[in-house]
Design a protein around this motif. Structure first.
Motif, PDB file in Angstrom:
ATOM      1  N   HIS A 153     -16.398 -22.683  56.234  1.00 20.17           N
ATOM      2  CA  HIS A 153     -15.864 -21.435  55.666  1.00 20.17           C
ATOM      3  C   HIS A 153     -14.613 -20.994  56.415  1.00 20.17           C
ATOM      4  N   SER A 185     -10.992 -20.954  54.596  1.00 17.81           N
ATOM      5  CA  SER A 185     -10.308 -19.660  54.517  1.00 17.81           C
ATOM      6  C   SER A 185      -8.905 -19.767  55.091  1.00 17.81           C
ATOM      7  N   SER A 220      -6.739 -21.875  52.724  1.00 18.52           N
ATOM      8  CA  SER A 220      -6.340 -21.121  51.533  1.00 18.52           C
ATOM      9  C   SER A 220      -5.187 -20.176  51.823  1.00 18.52           C
ATOM     10  N   SER A 268     -19.474 -15.388  52.636  1.00 15.96           N
ATOM     11  CA  SER A 268     -19.537 -16.357  51.545  1.00 15.96           C
ATOM     12  C   SER A 268     -20.911 -16.396  50.882  1.00 15.96           C
ATOM     13  N   GLN A 276     -16.919 -27.786  48.043  1.00 16.82           N
ATOM     14  CA  GLN A 276     -16.624 -26.542  48.748  1.00 16.82           C
ATOM     15  C   GLN A 276     -15.183 -26.104  48.537  1.00 16.82           C
ATOM     16  N   TYR A 318     -13.913 -22.523  46.792  1.00 14.89           N
ATOM     17  CA  TYR A 318     -13.043 -21.536  47.436  1.00 14.89           C
ATOM     18  C   TYR A 318     -11.767 -21.308  46.626  1.00 14.89           C
ATOM     19  N   HIS A 325     -12.830 -19.079  43.846  1.00 15.59           N
ATOM     20  CA  HIS A 325     -13.054 -17.705  44.315  1.00 15.59           C
ATOM     21  C   HIS A 325     -11.727 -16.971  44.522  1.00 15.59           C
TER      22      HIS A 325
END
Length: 310
Positions: free
Chosen positions: A143, A147, A150, A176, A239, A243, A246
Motif C-alpha cells: 500500500h 500510494s 500513484s 485501504s 493490486q 489502486y 481507486h
C-alpha cells in the motif's frame, strides 16, 4: 513486525499481572501466576518466531537471502549476545530500583515503576522495528509503495517504507481496508450468476490470456479476488489495477463502473513493466513467497471454459 510487538505486549502484561498478584488476595495467586506464565511463554514464542526474519533483513544478503555472502549466522550470534547482556543489566537495575526507589511504597510502588519502564520498552521496541527494512511485500508495505507510485511515479526503497510502516497490534495500519476487499467470495462478486462473472474477466492485449484475478468496481469500494493459479506477478498486477481504479474513482465522482475497470486495466498494463523494474531496482524481492496480500479468510476462484467455482 506486528508479531514482535505482540510479543513485547504479552511479556509486559504478563509481568504486570505477576506484580499485581499480592493485591488480588491469596486465593487468586495460583490462577494469576498460571495465566502470567502462559502469557510469558506466548510472548517468548512470538518473539522467537519473528526474530529470524528480522535477523535476515539485517544480514548482508538482505531479507530471505540464500546467497553465500550472507552473514546471517554472525548477526544471529551478536543479536543473542546483546539480548543476554541487556537482560542481565535490566534484571540488575530492576533489583536495585525495587530495593531503593520503590521499596517504601510496596507493591504499588513496584507496579508504578514497572509501568513507566514498560512504556519505555514498548516505545523502544516500536522505534527499533521502524529501522528494520523488510524486502518482502505484504499488503501494508505494498500500500505504501503503490500510494507513492500513484503520486510521484516512483517506488520507495525498503528503508524508506520501513519508516512509514504501522504495525501496532489491533490498529488498522492503513485506510485501504475501507475500500479494497481482497478475496471476496464468488457470491459477493457475482450475485447475478455466471453471466456477470464472464463480463468481469479481463483479457490481456493479445486476447489469448486473461488476467489471473477478478476486479469489480462498486459504488464506493473495489473487490479483488485472485484465481487459483495466480502468482506473485499476478498479485502485483491486481493490486496496481485496484489502486489505479481507486484514484480514478476519487477524481471522477460521476464515474461509470465498467468504464473505470476497463480504462484502468489498460493503464495498469502499460505501466506494470516499469513498475516491476522499479521494484527490482530498489531492492524489493518479488519472487515466489515474497508477495503476500491475502489473509487467511481470502477466497480464490478456479475458472474453466464452462463454469466458475470456488
Amino acid at each position: 513486525k506486528r508479531w514482535r510487538m505482540v510479543a513485547a505486549l504479552a511479556l509486559d502484561l504478563s509481568t504486570l499481572l505477576e506484580i499485581c498478584t499480592p493485591l488480588l488476595g491469596p486465593q487468586y495467586f495460583l490462577p494469576c501466576a498460571s495465566v502470567a506464565n502462559v502469557g510469558k511463554n506466548i510472548g517468548w514464542l512470538a518473539a522467537s518466531a519473528s526474530r529470524a526474519a528480522i535477523n535476515q533483513s539485517l544480514s548482508a544478503g538482505g531479507s530471505y537471502s540464500s546467497s553465500s555472502g550472507s552473514n546471517l549466522g554472525d548477526v544471529t550470534a551478536k543479536s543473542g549476545s546483546q539480548a543476554i547482556v541487556a537482560s542481565l543489566v535490566g534484571t540488575a537495575l530492576g533489583i536495585f530500583f525495587s530495593k531503593t526507589l520503590c521499596a517504601d511504597h510496596g507493591t504499588v510502588g513496584v507496579m508504578s515503576g514497572f509501568i513507566v519502564l514498560s512504556a519505555v520498552h514498548q516505545v523502544a521496541t516500536y522505534k527499533a522495528l521502524m529501522a528494520v527494512p523488510l524486502r518482502s511485500l505484504d499488503r501494508h508495505r505494498l500500500h505504501i509503495v503503490l500510494s507513492e507510485f500513484s503520486r510521484t511515479s516512483s517506488v520507495p526503497s525498503p528503508s524508506q517504507v520501513a519508516t512509514k510502516e504501522k504495525f501496532f497490534p489491533l490498529i488498522t495500519p492503513d485506510h485501504s481496508c475501507n475500500w479494497l476487499f481482497v478475496g471476496s467470495p464468488l457470491l459477493e462478486i457475482c450475485p447475478k450468476g455466471i453471466s456477470e462473472l464472464q463480463g468481469l474477466i479481463l483479457w490481456r492485449d493479445d486476447a489469448m490470456q486473461h488476467e489471473q484475478y477478478i476486479l469489480k468496481v462498486g459504488p464506493a469500494s473495489i473487490q479483488l479476488t485472485f484465481l487459483d493459479d495466480a502468482n506473485e506477478v499476478d498479485l502485483l498486477r491486481g493490486q496496481l489495477h485496484a489502486y489505479l481504479a481507486h484514484n480514478r474513482m476519487k477524481t471522477d465522482l460521476a464515474y461509470d463502473e465498467d468504464a473505470v475497470r476497463l480504462d484502468t486495466h489498460r493503464s495498469m498494463d502499460s505501466q506494470f513493466g516499469e513498475f516491476q523494474e522499479m521494484l527490482l531496482e530498489k531492492g524489493w524481492q518479488i519472487g515466489p513467497g515474497f508477495v503476500s496480500i491475502e489473509c487467511g479468510s481470502s477466497h480464490r476462484l478456479k475458472i474453466d471454459t464452462c463454469r466458475a467455482s470456488l
